[in-house]
Every structure is written in structure tokens, then in C-alpha cells.
Design a protein around this motif. Structure first.
Motif, short mmCIF file in Angstrom:
data_model
loop_
_atom_site.label_atom_id
_atom_site.label_comp_id
_atom_site.label_asym_id
_atom_site.label_seq_id
_atom_site.Cartn_x
_atom_site.Cartn_y
_atom_site.Cartn_z
N ARG A 237 -1.83 -23.73 -17.11
CA ARG A 237 -1.98 -24.04 -18.54
C ARG A 237 -1.24 -23.03 -19.41
O ARG A 237 -1.40 -23.04 -20.64
N GLN A 240 1.12 -24.44 -22.29
CA GLN A 240 0.37 -25.00 -23.41
C GLN A 240 -0.24 -23.92 -24.28
O GLN A 240 -0.23 -24.01 -25.51
N LEU A 265 -5.77 -30.36 -23.90
CA LEU A 265 -6.13 -28.95 -23.81
C LEU A 265 -7.57 -28.69 -24.26
O LEU A 265 -8.32 -27.95 -23.60
#
Length: 285
Positions: A237, A240, A265
Motif C-alpha cells: 500500500r 497509495q 484505501l
């Protein structure tokens, strides 16, 4: 208000690594005992913003009178990182009782007046709560932590004296609210979406960071540092989170960004929090 008025009782906090007398490394944002150090102080308010802070401090008692318990600064101005013409004045006001709609309207009008008078700032944002809610058990790891660690006392009794000291703990992960209604209710313009992207980006980065704080063992208010700390533990992640950190400082009005937050997210972070701590009890509006 002169410099001595602002600096009275204000202690500087350290955000750098250090070594104590026993040779142990102190993590950034923590004091010698390992508690999160308050990140701002009146001593750090840049000179150009001091008249703005003085105006807010002097006018709040006129608005609320004896009902005002205390007031605080938070954000870039008490951290000393504000930019003239770009940063807003962030305030938290605690009343002796729960605020009513008339109180919210009064504080909104005060903010508009201060914003119009001082070109140094780009808006005034004020959080308004009752004292008992801020001290409640339900808010211990939410608003309580916010007051004790992120807010700089401006007026009245500092509620931090009635709150615990906080260590880096994933219980501090912020609650992820339902944002779809807020997005759908906003005008369909880039100008209207940009503040939403800024707010939600910051919220998501801080949520991700607080989830990894027990392993990172430190505190920072810098979104990019938060994103890097998070990325070390969740590389899948990382991209992001780094993008969200960027938009937290330089927001865009792209509806696709908002959709990615509420569809991907945001739910992932909420699930990760629930996996670690379970579902949080409902909080009052």
C-alpha cells in the motif's frame, strides 16, 4: 499581544532522535519517558501570525463568556510551519456544556470575521465540543489524545492535565467515518472537491501511521514521514499512502481520488483496524 504573552508557560517539544543518559535511543516525537510529546507551542508561532492568534484569543471570551472552558491552537501555526496566505488558523474550543447550534453559528461567524481581517491566513477552522465529551472514556483515544498531544493551550485550564499521557499505540488510529454522503453532497466542481481531498488524504495517512506506531515507536506530524513509516510495514500500500501524503499538502479536485479513498484505501484501513482491535463503539454526532 507581545512575544512574552505567547511564550508564557509554553514548552518546546523535540521531534529528533536523541540518546538519553543510559545510552538508549529516543524516537522522534517522544519525550525521555517514551510518551508522545506535545508537538506545538505558542513559542513557535511565527511573528507574522501572532496578530491572528491574538485576535482569536481576545475575541473568544466575548463570544462565549463564562461558558468558555478553554481554547487551543493546532495545526501548522503552533508548529511553526505555516505559510503566509496558504495556511489556515485551526482552533479547538471547549465549552463547559455541550454546544448548541447557536454556538456553532457564533464560532463560524467569528472565524469568518478573523479570516476577512487577516490576509496572512486562508480560512479559520474551529472544532467545538463540550468539556465532558473531550474527557470521556469513549474519546480517550480520539479527541482526548488530540487535545493532549496535538493541541496547544491558548485560553483557560488545559484539559491535558486531566487526561492520561499517551504512548505510541495503534489504539490511536482515527475512526474512519462514512464519507460517501459528504462527497455526494459537495458541489460538482474542482474547487469544492479540493478541500475534501486535502482533509481525507490527511485523515487516511494519519490512520495508517497510527496503526504502525507501536512498531515504529515514534511520533511525527509530517505526512510524508508518516507515509514512509507506514510503507515500511505495508509495502503493498506504499504507493497509495505516499500519494495521499502528497495530496494532503497539494490537493487536487479529481473525483477519482475521492472514489479511490472510499472504495479502496479507506475500507482497507478500516478492516485492518477492526482486525487488530475489533469494531469501535458508536460515538455521538
Amino acid at each position: 499581544m507581545n512575544r512574552s504573552d505567547l511564550t508564557h508557560g509554553a514548552a518546546r517539544t523535540s521531534g529528533t532522535h536523541g540518546v538519553d543518559g543510559a545510552g538508549a535511543v529516543r524516537r522522534p516525537g517522544l519525550d525521555a519517558q517514551g510518551f508522545i510529546a506535545r508537538e506545538g507551542s505558542l513559542a513557535r508561532v511565527p511573528d507574522v501570525f501572532r496578530p491572528v492568534v491574538a485576535a482569536a484569543r481576545d475575541r473568544l471570551p466575548d463570544v462565549f463568556g463564562e461558558r468558555l472552558h478553554s481554547a487551543y491552537l493546532y495545526g501548522s501555526i503552533p508548529r511553526g510551519t505555516a505559510h503566509v496566505g496558504r495556511s489556515d488558523l485551526d482552533l479547538l474550543v471547549a465549552l463547559r456544556e455541550e454546544p448548541a447550534d447557536a454556538d456553532r453559528e457564533a464560532v463560524r461567524a467569528l472565524g469568518e470575521a478573523v479570516d476577512e481581517e487577516f490576509g496572512q491566513i486562508d480560512g479559520v477552522g474551529t472544532l467545538l465540543y463540550g468539556r465532558e465529551r473531550l474527557l470521556s472514556e469513549m474519546e480517550r483515544y480520539d479527541l482526548g489524545w488530540f487535545v493532549a498531544c496535538l493541541c496547544t493551550p491558548l485560553l483557560g485550564e488545559d484539559l491535558a492535565g486531566r487526561l492520561p499521557r499517551y504512548r505510541p499505540d495503534s489504539l490511536l488510529a482515527r475512526r474512519l467515518p462514512g464519507w460517501r454522503e459528504r462527497i455526494e453532497g459537495a458541489p460538482d466542481t474542482e474547487e469544492a472537491r479540493r478541500p475534501l481531498v486535502r482533509f481525507m488524504s490527511r485523515h487516511l495517512v494519519r490512520t495508517g501511521f497510527t496503526l504502525v506506531m507501536p512498531r515504529w515507536q515514534g511520533w511525527t506530524s509530517d505526512l510524508r514521514e508518516m507515509a514512509e513509516a507506514f510503507s515500511a510495514y505495508h509495502p503493498e500500500r506504499a504507493s497509495q499512502m505516499r500519494t495521499a501524503a502528497h495530496y494532503g499538502y497539494e490537493p487536487v479536485g479529481d473525483p477519482g481520488v475521492l472514489r479511490s479513498y472510499v472504495d479502496d484505501l479507506g475500507p482497507w484501513l478500516a478492516e485492518e483496524y477492526a482486525r487488530v482491535h475489533g469494531t469501535k463503539a458508536p460515538r455521538p454526532d
